[in-house]
Design an enzyme around this catalytic site. Structure first.
Site, mmCIF file in Angstrom:
data_model
loop_
_atom_site.group_PDB
_atom_site.id
_atom_site.type_symbol
_atom_site.label_atom_id
_atom_site.label_comp_id
_atom_site.label_asym_id
_atom_site.label_seq_id
_atom_site.Cartn_x
_atom_site.Cartn_y
_atom_site.Cartn_z
ATOM 1 N N TRP A 185 40.065 18.823 10.223
ATOM 2 C CA TRP A 185 39.544 18.328 8.942
ATOM 3 C C TRP A 185 40.728 18.253 7.993
ATOM 4 O O TRP A 185 41.489 19.216 7.861
ATOM 5 C CB TRP A 185 38.476 19.268 8.362
ATOM 6 N N GLU A 224 36.251 16.004 11.572
ATOM 7 C CA GLU A 224 35.214 16.350 10.587
ATOM 8 C C GLU A 224 35.335 15.523 9.311
ATOM 9 O O GLU A 224 36.376 15.511 8.659
ATOM 10 C CB GLU A 224 35.338 17.849 10.237
ATOM 11 N N LYS A 226 33.805 14.347 5.347
ATOM 12 C CA LYS A 226 33.054 14.895 4.227
ATOM 13 C C LYS A 226 32.869 13.842 3.151
ATOM 14 O O LYS A 226 33.463 12.759 3.225
ATOM 15 C CB LYS A 226 33.673 16.187 3.691
ATOM 16 N N ASP A 257 29.406 18.918 9.380
ATOM 17 C CA ASP A 257 29.296 20.070 8.488
ATOM 18 C C ASP A 257 28.069 19.809 7.618
ATOM 19 O O ASP A 257 27.985 18.760 6.962
ATOM 20 C CB ASP A 257 30.571 20.192 7.645
ATOM 21 N N HIS A 260 28.434 18.443 4.113
ATOM 22 C CA HIS A 260 29.300 17.284 3.894
ATOM 23 C C HIS A 260 28.578 15.954 3.792
ATOM 24 O O HIS A 260 29.135 14.907 4.104
ATOM 25 C CB HIS A 260 30.357 17.207 4.996
ATOM 26 N N HIS A 284 29.241 22.590 11.833
ATOM 27 C CA HIS A 284 29.639 23.595 10.860
ATOM 28 C C HIS A 284 28.381 23.881 10.058
ATOM 29 O O HIS A 284 28.043 23.125 9.147
ATOM 30 C CB HIS A 284 30.737 23.065 9.926
ATOM 31 N N ASP A 292 28.883 20.826 -1.868
ATOM 32 C CA ASP A 292 29.381 21.491 -0.666
ATOM 33 C C ASP A 292 29.839 22.896 -1.044
ATOM 34 O O ASP A 292 31.019 23.237 -0.948
ATOM 35 C CB ASP A 292 30.545 20.650 -0.102
ATOM 36 N N ASP A 294 29.221 25.861 0.163
ATOM 37 C CA ASP A 294 29.483 26.841 1.215
ATOM 38 C C ASP A 294 28.810 28.188 0.964
ATOM 39 O O ASP A 294 29.419 29.236 1.159
ATOM 40 C CB ASP A 294 30.993 26.981 1.444
ATOM 41 N N ASP A 324 30.343 27.652 8.851
ATOM 42 C CA ASP A 324 31.400 27.359 7.876
ATOM 43 C C ASP A 324 30.874 27.579 6.466
ATOM 44 O O ASP A 324 30.274 26.687 5.873
ATOM 45 C CB ASP A 324 31.895 25.911 8.047
HETATM 46 C C1 RNT Z 1 35.993 21.727 4.183
HETATM 47 C C2 RNT Z 1 35.577 21.734 5.606
HETATM 48 C C3 RNT Z 1 36.380 22.595 6.510
HETATM 49 C C4 RNT Z 1 36.713 23.923 5.891
HETATM 50 C C5 RNT Z 1 37.315 24.929 6.814
HETATM 51 C C6 RNT Z 1 37.973 26.037 6.055
HETATM 52 O O1 RNT Z 1 35.127 21.072 3.362
HETATM 53 O O2 RNT Z 1 34.229 22.093 5.705
HETATM 54 O O3 RNT Z 1 35.736 22.735 7.722
HETATM 55 O O4 RNT Z 1 35.590 24.499 5.315
HETATM 56 O O5 RNT Z 1 38.098 24.309 7.706
HETATM 57 ZN ZN ZN Z 2 33.448 22.438 7.673
#
Ligand code: RNT
Ligand code: ZN
Length: 417
Positions: A185, A224, A226, A257, A260, A284, A292, A294, A324
């Site tokens: 990513w 990946e 986003k 993810d 994302h 993820h 996003d 997290d 993630d």
């Molecule tokens: C970032 C991505 C990525 C990171 C990690 C730390 O938006 O989700 O995967 O969260 O690699």
């Molecule tokens: Zn991610």
């Protein structure tokens, strides 16, 4: 919780599920085989062991709960503590910045398999297979553009980094006798309107082709996408469209993810399309709150829908499940345990779904019956099966892990400066 009670509740659950044609013992066997890849970066708010600079690349860990892991030993201890409270088997997903650099600065274009030797040993000793990630953020050369940078020197730096990461992943795969899943990513994007959308995407495509030129047998590449990063809101080079095209034409694994995509987009719905055109999918699993963000994964509709789709697509062997998220506002070991267990609980419910009967109804055009059974399956005694899964795996049942984590906090994490 009383063991006898757990067994009694389980026996009743087995009977109830048998009435729906589900073999619970077989489901538990399936669940036992699923490895969840725990992300190393929840333990220390994505800091890593390279330098103590700020976290860049459009991602943020908010909060300052005390006790984050400050070095490799603490991080390993925390991961093992979390893992001891989670049933089943976990993998560990490492970022390049978590190498064992022995106190020496090793730049990203200099990293080698030897910097992960102690991790590999640790993984073998503790029965945890490793996955890997390139790291384009938190570096003086990160800027807004890495692999898509028009400056060839910067681009080459990150190409070299990514090639080296693939070699490390290959080495991990060989040593652990199981492919290492390597995710790529990059944060590349633009805060404001760009009039060169095509240019950066051409550059990214070309960089990726160079990175992936060398074939490997013991690692698997994932890409990946986003929607946007903080400070990079107007344009993301590696968008969803970009990577679907890339993955489909280059036979690469696409990483989804769950944070994302646009907030009302169903990530679960993407699996059945992607799996027709790319070899495998990496997940993820996260919890976006308004963006996003997290947050720690929980057993919400999104996570359950995702797991149900994996099972309904019969794709447990083609979908790699990783986590993630990075919440720095609560106990970090607790965050691991909650998120991993939530993912497993969601998967368990997916495996317990009376799919054959539901499909029969659907084939017969019995829409009412299908909806009724979908609703009733929600209140089947899946939790009794979950408790048994925990019991058999020798981990705390129910909220029993709270006390363990509090104890570890008193003994270990609260003593960190
Ligand atoms: C970032 C991505 C990525 C990171 C990690 C730390 O938006 O989700 O995967 O969260 O690699
Ligand atoms: Zn991610």
């Amino acid at each position: 919780m009383n063991e006898l009670r757990i067994k009694q509740a389980y026996d009743i659950a087995v009977e109830r599920y048998a009435e729906l044609g589900i073999d619970v013992e077989q489901v538990l066997e399936q669940l036992q085989k699923v490895e969840i890849s725990m992300h190393c970066w929840q333990a220390d708010d994505v800091s890593g062991f390279e330098a103590s600079g700020e976290l860049t690349g459009g991602i943020q860990a908010t909060g300052n709960y005390p006790g984050k892991a400050r070095n490799i030993d603490e991080l390993r201890a925390d991961i093992l503590k979390a893992s001891s409270l989670i049933p089943g088997r976990q993998r560990l997903n490492l970022h390049e910045i978590y190498g064992d650099f022995g106190g020496v600065f090793v730049d990203r274009d200099q990293v080698e398999p030897k910097h992960f030797e102690s991790w590999i040993e640790w993984g073998l000793e503790n029965g945890m297979r490793l996955d890997f990630n390139t790291t384009s953020f938190s570096h003086p050369k990160s800027g807004d553009l890495s692999l898509a940078n028009p400056d060839k020197a910067i681009r080459d730096f990150w190409i070299e980094h990514s090639k080296r990461c693939r070699a490390i992943a290959e080495y991990m795969g060989v040593r652990q006798g199981d492919p290492c899943i390597m995710n790529l990513w990059v944060h590349d994007g633009s805060k404001d309107i760009t009039v060169n959308r095509m240019l950066y995407r051409e550059l990214l495509k070309d960089s990726l082709d160079q990175i992936f030129a060398q074939p490997y047998d013991n690692m698997k590449d994932c890409v990946e996408s986003k929607v946007f990063g903080i400070g990079l809101e107007s344009y993301t080079v590696g968008s969803n469209d970009f990577y679907i095209g890339y993955g489909a034409t280059r036979n690469k694994i696409v990483t989804l993810d769950t944070g994302h995509f646009h907030p009302t987009e169903s990530v679960a719905d993407k699996l059945s399309s992607l799996l027709l055109f790319v070899p495998e999918v990496m997940l993820h699993v996260s919890r976006p709150v308004r963006w996003d963000s997290d947050h720690v994964t929980i057993m919400n509709d999104e996570t359950m829908d995702l797991c149900k789709e994996i099972v309904r697509c019969n794709a447990l062997d083609r979908v790699h499940i990783g986590l993630d998220y990075f919440d720095a506002s609560i106990n970090r070991i607790g965050a691991y345990v909650i998120g991993t267990r939530a993912t497993q609980k969601s998967l368990l419910q997916a495996l317990l779904e009376p799919l054959a009967q539901l499909r029969q109804y659907e084939a017969n055009g019995q829409g009412f019956e299908r909806l009724a059974l979908l609703e009733e399956s929600k209140n089947m005694p899946w939790n009794a099966v979950w408790d048994m899964f925990c019991l058999r795996n020798g981990v705390p049942v129910g909220d029993g892990f709270i006390a363990d984590i509090q104890q570890y906090e008193r003994d270990v994490t609260s003593k960190r400066g």
